[in-house]
Design a protein around this motif. Structure first.
Motif, mmCIF file in Angstrom:
data_model
loop_
_atom_site.group_PDB
_atom_site.id
_atom_site.type_symbol
_atom_site.label_atom_id
_atom_site.label_comp_id
_atom_site.label_asym_id
_atom_site.label_seq_id
_atom_site.Cartn_x
_atom_site.Cartn_y
_atom_site.Cartn_z
ATOM 1 N N GLN A 5 9.187 -34.219 11.347
ATOM 2 C CA GLN A 5 7.791 -34.216 10.899
ATOM 3 C C GLN A 5 7.455 -35.606 10.342
ATOM 4 O O GLN A 5 8.168 -36.113 9.493
ATOM 5 N N GLU A 6 6.401 -36.211 10.860
ATOM 6 C CA GLU A 6 5.969 -37.501 10.326
ATOM 7 C C GLU A 6 5.400 -37.297 8.934
ATOM 8 O O GLU A 6 4.719 -36.302 8.673
ATOM 9 N N LYS A 7 5.676 -38.256 8.030
ATOM 10 C CA LYS A 7 5.248 -38.136 6.637
ATOM 11 C C LYS A 7 4.704 -39.480 6.153
ATOM 12 O O LYS A 7 5.289 -40.529 6.439
ATOM 13 N N ILE A 8 3.614 -39.403 5.411
ATOM 14 C CA ILE A 8 3.066 -40.591 4.757
ATOM 15 C C ILE A 8 2.900 -40.277 3.276
ATOM 16 O O ILE A 8 2.418 -39.200 2.904
ATOM 17 N N LEU A 9 3.286 -41.237 2.440
ATOM 18 C CA LEU A 9 3.136 -41.123 1.000
ATOM 19 C C LEU A 9 2.063 -42.103 0.551
ATOM 20 O O LEU A 9 2.095 -43.276 0.921
ATOM 21 N N TYR A 10 1.103 -41.603 -0.210
ATOM 22 C CA TYR A 10 0.027 -42.425 -0.770
ATOM 23 C C TYR A 10 0.160 -42.404 -2.284
ATOM 24 O O TYR A 10 0.315 -41.333 -2.869
ATOM 25 N N VAL A 42 0.534 -39.230 -4.638
ATOM 26 C CA VAL A 42 1.094 -39.287 -5.982
ATOM 27 C C VAL A 42 0.078 -39.995 -6.861
ATOM 28 O O VAL A 42 -0.355 -41.116 -6.558
ATOM 29 N N LEU A 43 -0.335 -39.336 -7.925
ATOM 30 C CA LEU A 43 -1.279 -39.911 -8.875
ATOM 31 C C LEU A 43 -0.492 -40.474 -10.056
ATOM 32 O O LEU A 43 0.217 -39.735 -10.739
ATOM 33 N N ASN A 44 -0.606 -41.781 -10.256
ATOM 34 C CA ASN A 44 0.070 -42.482 -11.347
ATOM 35 C C ASN A 44 -0.959 -43.233 -12.168
ATOM 36 O O ASN A 44 -2.068 -43.497 -11.690
ATOM 37 N N GLY A 109 12.214 -39.794 -9.925
ATOM 38 C CA GLY A 109 13.234 -39.485 -8.928
ATOM 39 C C GLY A 109 12.674 -38.813 -7.692
ATOM 40 O O GLY A 109 12.992 -39.201 -6.558
ATOM 41 N N ALA A 110 11.830 -37.816 -7.891
ATOM 42 C CA ALA A 110 11.231 -37.096 -6.759
ATOM 43 C C ALA A 110 10.331 -38.012 -5.931
ATOM 44 O O ALA A 110 10.307 -37.926 -4.701
ATOM 45 N N VAL A 111 9.610 -38.896 -6.613
ATOM 46 C CA VAL A 111 8.738 -39.837 -5.891
ATOM 47 C C VAL A 111 9.584 -40.802 -5.060
ATOM 48 O O VAL A 111 9.252 -41.104 -3.910
ATOM 49 N N ASN A 112 10.689 -41.261 -5.624
ATOM 50 C CA ASN A 112 11.576 -42.153 -4.862
ATOM 51 C C ASN A 112 12.142 -41.469 -3.627
ATOM 52 O O ASN A 112 12.201 -42.065 -2.546
ATOM 53 N N VAL A 113 12.550 -40.220 -3.755
ATOM 54 C CA VAL A 113 13.071 -39.476 -2.606
ATOM 55 C C VAL A 113 11.978 -39.341 -1.548
ATOM 56 O O VAL A 113 12.223 -39.560 -0.352
ATOM 57 N N GLU A 114 10.771 -38.979 -1.983
ATOM 58 C CA GLU A 114 9.656 -38.836 -1.028
ATOM 59 C C GLU A 114 9.380 -40.156 -0.313
ATOM 60 O O GLU A 114 9.135 -40.175 0.895
ATOM 61 N N ALA A 115 9.425 -41.266 -1.044
ATOM 62 C CA ALA A 115 9.195 -42.583 -0.437
ATOM 63 C C ALA A 115 10.283 -42.914 0.581
ATOM 64 O O ALA A 115 9.995 -43.438 1.668
ATOM 65 N N LEU A 116 11.530 -42.604 0.253
ATOM 66 C CA LEU A 116 12.632 -42.867 1.181
ATOM 67 C C LEU A 116 12.524 -42.038 2.452
ATOM 68 O O LEU A 116 12.918 -42.488 3.530
ATOM 69 N N GLU A 117 11.973 -40.827 2.336
ATOM 70 C CA GLU A 117 11.842 -39.943 3.495
ATOM 71 C C GLU A 117 10.565 -40.184 4.299
ATOM 72 O O GLU A 117 10.453 -39.717 5.426
ATOM 73 N N ALA A 118 9.618 -40.913 3.719
ATOM 74 C CA ALA A 118 8.332 -41.133 4.388
ATOM 75 C C ALA A 118 8.454 -42.168 5.502
ATOM 76 O O ALA A 118 9.309 -43.058 5.458
ATOM 77 N N ASP A 119 7.565 -42.046 6.472
ATOM 78 C CA ASP A 119 7.485 -43.041 7.542
ATOM 79 C C ASP A 119 6.664 -44.246 7.116
ATOM 80 O O ASP A 119 6.785 -45.324 7.689
ATOM 81 N N ALA A 120 5.813 -44.038 6.093
ATOM 82 C CA ALA A 120 4.988 -45.131 5.573
ATOM 83 C C ALA A 120 4.599 -44.791 4.130
ATOM 84 O O ALA A 120 4.495 -43.622 3.780
ATOM 85 N N VAL A 121 4.407 -45.836 3.330
ATOM 86 C CA VAL A 121 3.967 -45.679 1.953
ATOM 87 C C VAL A 121 2.804 -46.649 1.737
ATOM 88 O O VAL A 121 2.906 -47.836 2.057
ATOM 89 N N PHE A 122 1.709 -46.122 1.200
ATOM 90 C CA PHE A 122 0.533 -46.927 0.868
ATOM 91 C C PHE A 122 0.278 -46.824 -0.628
ATOM 92 O O PHE A 122 0.359 -45.732 -1.184
ATOM 93 N N VAL A 123 -0.043 -47.938 -1.266
ATOM 94 C CA VAL A 123 -0.294 -47.949 -2.697
ATOM 95 C C VAL A 123 -1.691 -48.495 -2.959
ATOM 96 O O VAL A 123 -2.055 -49.562 -2.447
ATOM 97 N N PHE A 124 -2.447 -47.752 -3.777
ATOM 98 C CA PHE A 124 -3.807 -48.151 -4.134
ATOM 99 C C PHE A 124 -3.938 -48.202 -5.634
ATOM 100 O O PHE A 124 -3.416 -47.414 -6.342
#
Length: 124
Positions: A5-10, A42-44, A109-124
Motif C-alpha cells: 500500500q502506498e503511503k504518504i505522511l504529511y 501529523v499535527l505538531n 516514536g510512532a511518527v518516526n516509524v510512520e515516516a520510515l514506512e512512508a513513500d513520501a513525507v511532506f512538511v508544512f
C-alpha cells in the motif's frame, strides 16, 4: 504476494496564523486518499489546534482552497489518519476530550516509524 500500500505522511506545524500553509497538507492528503494512497497527517506545534473541536470553522480561507472545516471533514470521511502531538497539546493546555472524533494522540516514536514506512513525507 500482495502489493504494498502506498503511503504518504504529511506534517502540519501551523494553524490559523498561517492558514494557507495549514490548508495545503489537507488538500494534498485528500487528493492522495482519492487516489487510493494511504494518508496520515501529523499535527505538531501550532498545527495541533486544527484538531480542536470547532477550531477549523474559525480558520480564515487559505489560498483559494476549500474551507478548513470541509477539508478536515473530507479527510476523516475518506479514511485519513490524523495524529496529534501529545506534548504539543499539553503545552497549549488542550485536553484530549477537546479533540475532534478520529484524532489520535501520538508521540515521536510512532511518527518516526510512520515516516520510515512512508513513500513520501511532506512538511508544512
Amino acid at each position: 504476494m500482495s502489493e504494498k500500500q502506498e503511503k504518504i505522511l504529511y506534517v502540519c506545524t501551523c494553524g490559523k496564523e498561517r492558514s494557507e500553509t495549514a490548508h495545503m497538507p489537507f488538500v494534498l492528503a485528500n487528493a492522495a486518499l482519492a487516489m487510493d494512497v494511504q494518508a496520515t497527517i501529523v499535527l505538531n506545534g501550532d498545527g495541533v489546534t486544527i484538531a480542536q473541536k470547532g477550531y477549523a470553522e474559525t480558520m480564515p480561507p487559505g489560498g483559494g482552497f476549500p474551507p478548513m472545516q470541509k477539508l478536515v471533514a473530507d479527510f476523516m470521511e475518506l479514511g485519513g489518519k490524523m495524529w496529534v502531538c501529545g506534548p504539543c497539546i499539553k503545552t497549549r493546555e488542550i485536553d484530549e476530550s477537546a479533540l475532534i472524533e478520529g484524532a489520535t494522540i501520538t508521540a515521536a516514536g510512532a511518527v518516526n516509524v510512520e515516516a520510515l514506512e512512508a513513500d513520501a513525507v511532506f512538511v508544512f
